[in-house]
Design an enzyme around this catalytic site. Sequence first.
Site, short mmCIF file in Angstrom:
data_model
loop_
_atom_site.label_atom_id
_atom_site.label_comp_id
_atom_site.label_asym_id
_atom_site.label_seq_id
_atom_site.Cartn_x
_atom_site.Cartn_y
_atom_site.Cartn_z
N GLU A 247 -1.71 2.72 7.66
CA GLU A 247 -1.57 1.87 8.21
C GLU A 247 -1.56 1.66 9.58
O GLU A 247 -1.08 1.09 10.32
CB GLU A 247 -0.13 1.14 7.93
CG GLU A 247 0.36 1.03 6.31
CD GLU A 247 1.44 0.47 6.06
OE1 GLU A 247 2.17 0.16 7.01
OE2 GLU A 247 1.73 0.50 4.96
N ASN B 239 -5.04 5.74 4.67
CA ASN B 239 -4.34 4.75 3.30
C ASN B 239 -3.98 3.51 4.05
O ASN B 239 -3.46 3.45 5.12
CB ASN B 239 -3.25 5.67 2.90
CG ASN B 239 -2.38 5.24 1.72
OD1 ASN B 239 -3.19 4.98 0.84
ND2 ASN B 239 -1.11 4.80 1.88
N HIS C 143 -0.88 -3.40 -2.75
CA HIS C 143 0.50 -4.20 -3.13
C HIS C 143 0.18 -5.39 -3.15
O HIS C 143 -0.16 -6.09 -2.18
CB HIS C 143 1.28 -3.79 -1.89
CG HIS C 143 2.04 -2.68 -1.78
ND1 HIS C 143 2.95 -1.71 -2.83
CD2 HIS C 143 1.81 -1.41 -0.85
CE1 HIS C 143 3.03 -0.88 -2.41
NE2 HIS C 143 2.76 -0.53 -0.96
N GLU D 118 -0.69 2.85 -4.02
CA GLU D 118 0.60 2.33 -4.24
C GLU D 118 0.56 1.18 -5.18
O GLU D 118 1.34 0.15 -4.77
CB GLU D 118 1.19 2.02 -2.85
CG GLU D 118 0.94 3.19 -1.67
CD GLU D 118 1.57 3.01 -0.35
OE1 GLU D 118 2.32 2.14 -0.35
OE2 GLU D 118 1.36 3.91 0.22
N ASP E 266 1.18 -2.17 -7.03
CA ASP E 266 2.26 -2.78 -7.42
C ASP E 266 1.94 -4.54 -7.42
O ASP E 266 1.17 -4.70 -6.49
CB ASP E 266 3.89 -2.84 -7.17
CG ASP E 266 3.88 -2.65 -5.41
OD1 ASP E 266 3.16 -3.55 -5.06
OD2 ASP E 266 5.02 -2.31 -4.91
#
Length: 382
Positions: A171, A212, A248, A280, A282
């Site tokens: 990030e 990432n 996400h 990750e 979701d």
Amino acid sequence: MHLPSAASLLLAALSLPLASAGKDHGPGHGKKQGLNTLAKKAGLKYFGSATDSPGQRERAGLEASYAKYDEIMWKSDEFGQTTPTNGQKWLFVEPAPGIFNYTEGEIVASKAKKHGKHLRCHALVWHSQLAPWVETTEWTKETLRAAIVRHITKVAGHWKGRCYAWDVVNEALNEDGTWRESVFYKVLGEEYITLAFKTAAKVDPHAKLYYNDYNLELPGAKVEGAKRIVKMLQKQRVKIDGMGLQAHLVAEWGSPADIDRHIEVMRGFGSLGVEVALTELDVRLQTPYNTTNLALQKRSYKNIVGACVQVKECIGVTIWDFYDPFSWVPYVFPGEGAPLLWFEDFTTHPAYDGVVEALTNKTRRTPSKPAKGPRSSRLLRD
Ligand code: XIL
């Protein structure tokens, strides 16, 4: 006015009666093949789930579910890979300067080893969940460089040889593709990224080294920023192997055409010579969930996993835990939740079936032909 008919059309198109929610895909679900088995057949390296050490997940207050949870996590063929959601972060591994503690990260790493799961390691340099001392110290360039090198040398050194991949920098970008003003950037500028990758490559030469970030799933300024990072490192001959798309996602924001845009982004990274992973995944919903947003969620999962299956550089998918009660979402996004594939009672979301459809190549639109080379089980769209 268009909404009700649009919603019902969507549901009809997805042929998703709510009755299909709540299927039992627990360990006893019989002959069905698990997601990791299907992913490998589709040419991926793994389908995995992040998991937290019990010490971290106790806040959910669901200790009674642990046995069933652990059985799905470790003993089924649903997952062939894991990531510790928290235990390898700076806050836990170096809580005070030069004081290292690997306990939390080891809980997950050692289970991964015991049960034969690939381990993705996460995350070496990140502005969040940073030990407070890193932000309060008055750094010079020299002292911060030394702190980064020590941190990576100790942490990547501790897990050396056990990580399929490391998220080396997490990030570092703002939404518009500019650099995030983290403590690392403020003191060192973009040099901290180069230093982190260089150090990780030296310490664990066999781990795949990833950048990432979130919101890299659709084309835009942030994707361009991430490409800039890859090119910057390559220009300096510093090793970078992969681009982690956190993924996400928000069910209500998706669109049917997203699959094409996901594919475009993944191919774009692939063309720079790095692999891609969904790290990750979701897909959060407005809660309480209902038939409509569960259908939208299914579509989002299917689109993004379907894109990964169709892009040869996309090597694997990790969901950010698999069991709704252990998700981070309700803590961080009030009013949203149920972002994973298993409900609290361990029945599965409609999205589980969406993932199965994606992994069995049901997202392709044109007649398929086998891909050439080692990934010949993969079916291409055109
Ligand atoms: C989240 C964890 O899931 C939570 O338990 C924790 O409280 C906060 O961090 N991007 C990342 C992950 O790279 O490490 C974050 O994980 C989610 C966003």
